[in-house]
Design an enzyme around this catalytic site. Structure first.
Site, PDB file in Angstrom:
ATOM      1  N   GLU A 516      11.809  66.596  16.922  1.00 60.64           N
ATOM      2  CA  GLU A 516      12.669  67.775  16.770  1.00 60.64           C
ATOM      3  C   GLU A 516      13.641  67.653  15.604  1.00 60.64           C
ATOM      4  O   GLU A 516      13.874  68.630  14.870  1.00 60.64           O
ATOM      5  CB  GLU A 516      13.446  68.031  18.065  1.00 60.64           C
ATOM      6  N   HIS A 585      14.216  71.473  31.255  1.00 64.27           N
ATOM      7  CA  HIS A 585      13.330  72.492  30.701  1.00 64.27           C
ATOM      8  C   HIS A 585      13.781  73.903  31.092  1.00 64.27           C
ATOM      9  O   HIS A 585      13.022  74.850  30.920  1.00 64.27           O
ATOM     10  CB  HIS A 585      11.895  72.307  31.194  1.00 64.27           C
TER      11      HIS A 585
END
Length: 787
Positions: A516, A585
């Site tokens: 990321e 999540h």
């Protein structure tokens, strides 16, 4: 911090054998050989010395100002700022910059004064008279302030004035002056000059590595032949971003034909190994290896063409860099060069080592050994020995460098300071890509997607709108390229890029590793180079892995560079929830992103807005975080009629999704993203009881459209704010405070918030149902506010 382990300047030639042979300290040419082979001229050699003297005097100025309490020559000036000096490392900046082209790029670090000065020095050396005059007269006020004259001047006269201007602007930046390279907004650790290919000195250790990879991706895509050198210290190469960035730069798809063109990323990672991070010793303490280059066989089969170089020898640095540049330009990058060197001063000037009692993490014996190979002793001695200069000429060059620095320091101290009224200058670009340059217009497509023939009168899904928006902008402008995890063949974890690989090919959309920080960091670098990247972070939860690149890089470069940078980067990400995926999540973290000045943050709630706002985001010349919601991709309430042709929905403009009949009891409900359909459901139920909700979809968190919000409150006089994020420090608190400041007298009741409880999202279906706000929660809040 181990005085017990001395790291001495041992430059014995050889190889490090680890998964192959990595050459170390191989340079052994004599000066006569260099001259005979015409790889260097006498003028080149003198320039190397002049540049090192330029850097040394700049650094000594900082030391003297701090240690002599504001005295430097005739100057009395209290310098307030960072003191991360590179005294002893001048050969690296000088040798490397001497063999790249003026339009090649560099990124640098908090100890990067030398890199900035050397990049400018050799760029100026390449200019003709007309270019020098244009540079000197670019700012007429500054031209007059510094007393420059161009009429009747020789090339050497013009070059000297240009060098003084360069030095003045660097010192002015240190002193926080308006005439500094970054208008005083960057300071010592962020000196940047985009006009000379310097795209950023970075105070975050390792912060520039992702940017450098992105710059290389841009060069590869644009086929412009430019090379990027990334200067970072040994400490930076122990940081996570270094692994991610180098791994990304080494991806096989760049060279194995998968993307068509076989051309490696033209980046040189220059590890300036001065033996210490801050105080942590690279060899023997904080790593398990002797040389950082030992890691390179783990990145590709060429071991990144790694080489260990004597960083105290300007000729060795130049030789290694020149060969690395040639490799990079021929498509064989990336390359890793480890320059072994030493900083004679501490991490900063508060870290002193002058006598045995000062010894903490370094031994005085070690410092003295390295000082014996000081490049500003050994190189002048070599030039004198070989008859290139005389002792008198050396003394004259030293005197000229000192006098130039003293004079420019004095002028910088007298220069104008920035006006606090201009505090916001450079935070955002006011421009967009309204027109596409001819060479990037109308991208060809490899396949015609079926949606081009769809019926515009039929509603499409939120997911389909994302795909159409990306297609529209990629076809309109070839500078728009996409990368991220699993977005190519698979079409993304949520199918929101499905089919685009078939349409545009891998040069325009490609997968990355799970990295990321590198995904966003490389996006920053590519955007600074003129591309318009759209990078994807699969879940907003994962963006925490990259917050340095988001908050310290993407958000700040425009401002810290004094407005020089243009950064058209779109970061697509998604919010989850309701699937039992639990706390890593399912978070709604938009408030964190909106807290960083320099970012635009948007979160559309329906298909029409998705397509129009995505186009506006990609065309915007600022970094935009574009937040999609997984629950909306197929939600019937998020479907819309969406034009097939291009259209734009402006950023920073809210939308009233449902108007209230204010002849009945009415409440304004402010929401965004997935909470907008929830609010509409609540409105439909309350309508049966003759209670009216006016639903305001803010769409953009930043810029935030308070005018539309206040206008709605003028009609209803009551407010409920709804968001999926936890209540404490949620974005609703900011909206509520702004309502208090701008519309307090309009309120007939306290503001009420509907939000998630202050716990991580739970996995249990029972708990998650209770955690996520729903229409019943909104109805309860409305009933409460109506009494």
């Amino acid at each position: 911090m181990v005085r017990e382990i001395l790291v001495l300047p041992d430059f014995t030639p050889g190889f490090v054998e680890v998964g192959g042979k990595i050459p170390k300290f191989q340079y052994k040419k004599s000066l006569k050989e260099e001259l005979r082979e015409k790889s260097l001229t006498k003028e080149d050699l003198v320039d190397l010395l002049k540049c090192m003297l330029l850097i040394r005097n700049f650094e000594e100025m900082i030391r003297e100002l701090r240690e002599k309490k504001g005295r430097y020559g005739s100057l009395k000036y209290l310098y307030i700022g960072a003191t991360h000096l590179s005294i002893g490392q001048e050969a690296i900046s000088t040798g490397a910059m001497s063999c790249i082209l003026p339009d090649d790029l560099i990124t640098s670090n908090h100890r990067g004064h030398g890199d900035a000065l050397a990049k400018g020095y050799f760029a100026l050396k390449s200019m003709d008279d007309a270019s020098l005059v244009s540079l000197l007269k670019e700012d007429e006020k500054l031209y007059d302030f510094l007393g420059f004259k161009t009429e009747g001047k020789t090339h050497d006269d013009l070059l000297e004035q240009a060098l003084r201007l360069h030095l003045f602007r660097a010192i002015a930046e240190l002193f926080g002056k308006e005439a500094g390279y970054c208008r005083g907004k960057g300071g010592s650790m962020h000196i940047t000059d985009f006009s000379k290919g310097h795209i950023g000195s970075n105070a975050i250790v390792g912060g520039c590595l992702g940017m450098a990879t992105g710059s290389g991706i841009a060069s590869r895509y644009l086929d412009d032949g430019k090379v990027t050198i990334c200067f970072a210290g040994d400490g930076a190469f122990n940081n996570g971003i270094s692994h991610e960035a180098m791994n990304m730069a080494c991806m096989a798809q760049f060279t194995n034909g998968l993307m068509g063109k076989k051309y490696g990323i033209p980046v040189i990672f220059a590890a300036v190994n001065n033996q210490y991070g801050m105080t942590g010793q690279q060899r023997g303490e904080v790593t398990g290896i002797d040389f950082l280059a030992e890691r390179c066989p783990g990145y590709n089969k060429d071991a990144m063409h790694a080489e260990i170089v004597n960083g105290m020898d300007v000729l060795a640095v130049r030789d290694a860099t020149k060969r690395a540049v040639d490799l990079a330009r021929s498509g064989k990058g990336p390359i890793f060069l480890e320059f072994w060197c030493y900083r004679f001063k501490g991490h900063s000037l508060s870290d002193r080592l002058e006598k045995p009692e000062d010894e903490t993490y370094r031994a005085l014996q070690e410092l003295k050994a390295w000082e014996s190979v000081d490049p500003l002793k050994t190189f002048p001695d070599l030039l004198i020995k070989e008859g290139i200069i005389t002792v008198d000429e050396l003394n004259r060059l030293k005197k000229e460098a000192r006098e130039r620095n003293e004079e420019m320091a004095k002028r910088a101290a007298e220069a104008k300071s920035p006006d606090p009224k201009d505090m916001y200058f450079g935070l955002f670009s006011s421009t967009t890509s309204d027109t596409v340059p001819e060479r990037f217009k109308n991208s060809p497509i490899l396949y015609e997607p079926p949606f081009l023939k769809r019926d515009p009168e039929k509603e499409i899904t939120y997911r389909e709108a994302v795909i159409e928006g990306l297609f529209q902008e990629m076809r309109r402008d070839r500078r728009v390229i996409l990368w991220g995890e699993d977005i190519a063949d698979y079409g993304g974890a949520f199918g929101a890029t499905r089919g685009l690989l078939r349409v545009f090919g891998r040069e325009r959309i490609f997968n990355t590793a799970i990295s990321e920080a590198a995904i966003i960091g490389s996006g920053v670098g590519a955007a600074l180079r003129g591309l318009r990247p759209v990078v994807e972070i699969m879940y907003i939860d994962f963006i925490l892995q990259a917050m340095d690149q988001v908050g310290n890089q993407a958000a700040k470069w425009k401002y810290m560079s004094g407005g020089q940078a243009t950064l058209p980067l779109t970061i697509r990400t998604t919010i989850g929830g309701g699937k039992g995926y639990a706390g890593q999540h399912s978070q709604s973290l938009e408030a964190i992103l909106a807290h960083f000045p320099g970012l635009k943050v948007v979160a559309p709630s329906d298909a029409y807005d998705v397509k129009g706002m995505l186009a506006s985001s990609i065309r915007d010349d600022n970094p935009v975080v574009f937040i999609e919601h997984q629950n909306l991709y197929a939600d019937p309430l998020a479907r819309s009629k969406v034009p097939k042709e291009e259209y734009l929905v402006p950023l920073g403009k809210a939308k009233i999704k449902r108007e209230a009949d204010t002849s009945k009891p009415s409440v304004t409900v402010i929401a965004w993203s997935s909470m907008v359909p929830v609010a509409l459901k609540a409105a439909k139920q309350l309508e049966k009881d003759d209670v009216e909700l006016e639903v305001v979809d803010i769409r953009s968190l930043y810029p935030l459209d308070m005018d539309t919000i206040v206008g709605s409150i003028e009609r209803t006089n009551k407010v409920v704010i709804v968001h999926q994020a936890v209540q404490f420090m949620g974005f609703g608190a900011e909206i509520g405070m702004q309502i208090q400041e701008k519309a307090f007298d309009l309120l007939d009741a306290p503001i009420v918030r509907v939000a998630a409880p202050n716990v991580p999202p739970p996995s249990s279906p029972v708990l998650e149902k209770a955690f996520l706000p729903d229409e019943k929660d909104i109805i309860s809040a409305v009933e409460k506010i109506l009494g």
